[in-house]
Design a protein around this motif. Structure first.
Motif, PDB file in Angstrom:
ATOM      1  N   PRO A  34       0.988  -1.418  -0.088  1.00  0.00           N
ATOM      2  CA  PRO A  34      -0.043   0.427  -0.212  1.00  0.00           C
ATOM      3  C   PRO A  34       1.181   1.087   0.294  1.00  0.00           C
ATOM      4  CG  PRO A  34      -0.592  -1.505   1.485  1.00  0.00           C
ATOM      5  CD  PRO A  34       0.693  -2.139   1.191  1.00  0.00           C
ATOM      6  N   ILE A  35       2.227   1.168   0.296  1.00  0.00           N
ATOM      7  CA  ILE A  35       3.088   2.694  -0.307  1.00  0.00           C
ATOM      8  C   ILE A  35       4.481   2.469  -0.114  1.00  0.00           C
ATOM      9  CG2 ILE A  35       2.530   2.655   2.862  1.00  0.00           C
ATOM     10  CD1 ILE A  35       5.218   1.388   3.227  1.00  0.00           C
ATOM     11  N   LYS A  36       4.033   1.586  -1.535  1.00  0.00           N
ATOM     12  CA  LYS A  36       5.526   1.218  -2.111  1.00  0.00           C
ATOM     13  C   LYS A  36       4.168   1.693  -3.914  1.00  0.00           C
ATOM     14  CE  LYS A  36       8.122  -1.327  -0.177  1.00  0.00           C
ATOM     15  NZ  LYS A  36       9.277  -2.556  -0.330  1.00  0.00           N
ATOM     16  N   PRO A  37       5.612   2.224  -4.990  1.00  0.00           N
ATOM     17  CA  PRO A  37       4.729   1.746  -6.950  1.00  0.00           C
ATOM     18  C   PRO A  37       4.250   0.843  -6.523  1.00  0.00           C
ATOM     19  CG  PRO A  37       6.524   3.189  -6.412  1.00  0.00           C
ATOM     20  CD  PRO A  37       6.455   2.842  -4.925  1.00  0.00           C
ATOM     21  N   VAL A  38       3.039   0.539  -7.046  1.00  0.00           N
ATOM     22  CA  VAL A  38       2.434  -0.623  -8.371  1.00  0.00           C
ATOM     23  C   VAL A  38       3.497  -1.420  -8.776  1.00  0.00           C
ATOM     24  CG1 VAL A  38       0.743  -2.178  -9.281  1.00  0.00           C
ATOM     25  CG2 VAL A  38       0.719  -0.389  -8.033  1.00  0.00           C
ATOM     26  N   PRO A  39       4.266  -2.277  -8.586  1.00  0.00           N
ATOM     27  CA  PRO A  39       5.003  -3.372  -9.658  1.00  0.00           C
ATOM     28  C   PRO A  39       4.933  -2.733 -10.873  1.00  0.00           C
ATOM     29  CG  PRO A  39       3.942  -5.277  -8.159  1.00  0.00           C
ATOM     30  CD  PRO A  39       3.489  -3.363  -7.977  1.00  0.00           C
ATOM     31  N   THR A  40       5.430  -3.148 -11.833  1.00  0.00           N
ATOM     32  CA  THR A  40       5.479  -2.977 -13.238  1.00  0.00           C
ATOM     33  C   THR A  40       6.329  -4.586 -13.787  1.00  0.00           C
ATOM     34  OG1 THR A  40       7.582  -1.860 -13.474  1.00  0.00           O
ATOM     35  CG2 THR A  40       5.504  -1.179 -13.264  1.00  0.00           C
ATOM     36  N   GLY A  41       6.252  -5.348 -14.683  1.00  0.00           N
ATOM     37  CA  GLY A  41       6.945  -6.518 -15.480  1.00  0.00           C
ATOM     38  C   GLY A  41       5.719  -7.091 -16.345  1.00  0.00           C
ATOM     39  N   GLU A  42       5.698  -8.619 -16.215  1.00  0.00           N
ATOM     40  CA  GLU A  42       5.416  -8.799 -16.637  1.00  0.00           C
ATOM     41  C   GLU A  42       3.928  -9.873 -15.316  1.00  0.00           C
ATOM     42  OE1 GLU A  42       5.822 -14.037 -17.771  1.00  0.00           O
ATOM     43  OE2 GLU A  42       7.686 -12.606 -17.260  1.00  0.00           O
ATOM     44  N   GLY A  43       3.234 -10.119 -15.663  1.00  0.00           N
ATOM     45  CA  GLY A  43       2.292 -10.778 -14.962  1.00  0.00           C
ATOM     46  C   GLY A  43       1.347  -9.685 -14.898  1.00  0.00           C
ATOM     47  N   VAL A  44       2.173  -8.250 -14.334  1.00  0.00           N
ATOM     48  CA  VAL A  44       1.029  -6.675 -14.535  1.00  0.00           C
ATOM     49  C   VAL A  44       0.569  -6.520 -15.369  1.00  0.00           C
ATOM     50  CG1 VAL A  44       1.606  -4.987 -13.422  1.00  0.00           C
ATOM     51  CG2 VAL A  44       2.822  -7.063 -12.565  1.00  0.00           C
ATOM     52  N   LYS A  45      -0.279  -5.879 -15.212  1.00  0.00           N
ATOM     53  CA  LYS A  45      -1.252  -5.075 -16.443  1.00  0.00           C
ATOM     54  C   LYS A  45      -2.061  -4.315 -16.098  1.00  0.00           C
ATOM     55  CE  LYS A  45      -0.912  -7.463 -20.145  1.00  0.00           C
ATOM     56  NZ  LYS A  45       0.010  -7.265 -21.845  1.00  0.00           N
ATOM     57  N   ALA A  46      -1.917  -2.805 -16.593  1.00  0.00           N
ATOM     58  CA  ALA A  46      -3.185  -1.765 -15.554  1.00  0.00           C
ATOM     59  C   ALA A  46      -3.258  -1.092 -16.716  1.00  0.00           C
ATOM     60  CB  ALA A  46      -1.402  -0.547 -15.553  1.00  0.00           C
ATOM     61  N   PHE A  47      -4.614  -0.034 -16.618  1.00  0.00           N
ATOM     62  CA  PHE A  47      -6.082  -0.016 -16.980  1.00  0.00           C
ATOM     63  C   PHE A  47      -6.231   1.280 -16.643  1.00  0.00           C
ATOM     64  CE2 PHE A  47      -6.186  -4.646 -17.138  1.00  0.00           C
ATOM     65  CZ  PHE A  47      -5.728  -4.969 -18.050  1.00  0.00           C
TER      66      PHE A  47
END
Length: 221
Positions: free
Chosen positions: A120-133
């Motif tokens: 909750p207190i860090k940026p959302v991880p990026t890379g494989e297995g993560v999609k943002a909309f």
């Protein structure tokens, strides 16, 4: 102080692997590097200067996380428990925003095995297995006091947390708003209205119907 957004953002996801486990999360990011003010005589938002300094990153992790793709796909996913604050010293994990700035909510679908760094207190991880909309129509402007009496009326009429402000038996008019963006209030230490998110071209009748955004996955997560 903190307040819930109203109406809450809701999404419907399809195309997930039914047997895979996922986290669903939301963060809210600045649209630009500007600060705004509302000009009453022209009913417009105008640029008032540069944005304030960045706030600490916060992420709302949906309380049903993690859950199977099958579970997520058979329900409308609501972020009605997400809370906002403008208190930069907040230690409750609420989303921190500056007043009079424009923001964009983002929904993240994160495969469980790729969510080890999710916090909750860090940026959302990026890379494989993560999609943002993200959805352009959900851009909103934060305020600590309502800039429009019609918005105040809508909040009182339709927000389940504002029952004490309603006039019993009052006829509710069908009022139409035309706003350039959503409008969202953020609580302050002096003025603390409840959250309000009002999309363009909404009527009070529209507010009775839940409208949600659809996310179509391609089994690539």
């Amino acid at each position: 102080m903190h307040r819930r957004m109203f109406p809450a953002m809701r999404v419907k996801i399809s195309g997930l692997d039914p047997h895979q486990q996922y986290y669903i999360a939301m963060d809210i990011v600045p649209v630009d590097n500007k600060r705004y003010r509302y000009v009453y005589h022209s009913s417009k938002w105008m640029v008032a200067g540069n944005a304030d300094s960045p706030v600490p990153p916060r992420v709302y992790i949906h309380p049903d996380s993690p859950a199977s793709g099958e579970t997520w796909m058979r329900q409308v996913i609501s972020f009605d428990k997400l809370k906002l604050t403008n208190n930069e010293l907040d230690d409750q994990g609420h989303i921190i925003l500056h007043s009079m700035h424009k923001y964009q909510p983002r929904v993240h679908v994160i495969r469980k095995d790729c969510g080890d760094d999710l916090s909750p207190i860090k940026p959302v991880p990026t890379g494989e297995g993560v999609k943002a909309f993200s959805f352009p129509e959900t851009v909103f402007t934060t305020v600590t006091a309502y800039q429009n009496q019609q918005i105040t009326r809508l909040k009182i009429d339709r927000n389940p947390f504002a029952k004490g402000f309603r006039d019993s038996g009052r006829n509710r008019p069908n009022i139409i708003w035309t706003l350039p963006t959503f409008v969202c209030s953020v609580s302050s230490h002096v003025v603390s209205p409840a959250m309000a998110l009002i999309p363009a071209h909404w009527t009070t009748q529209d507010s009775q119907n839940i409208v949600y955004h659809k996310i179509q996955m391609q089994h690539d997560l």
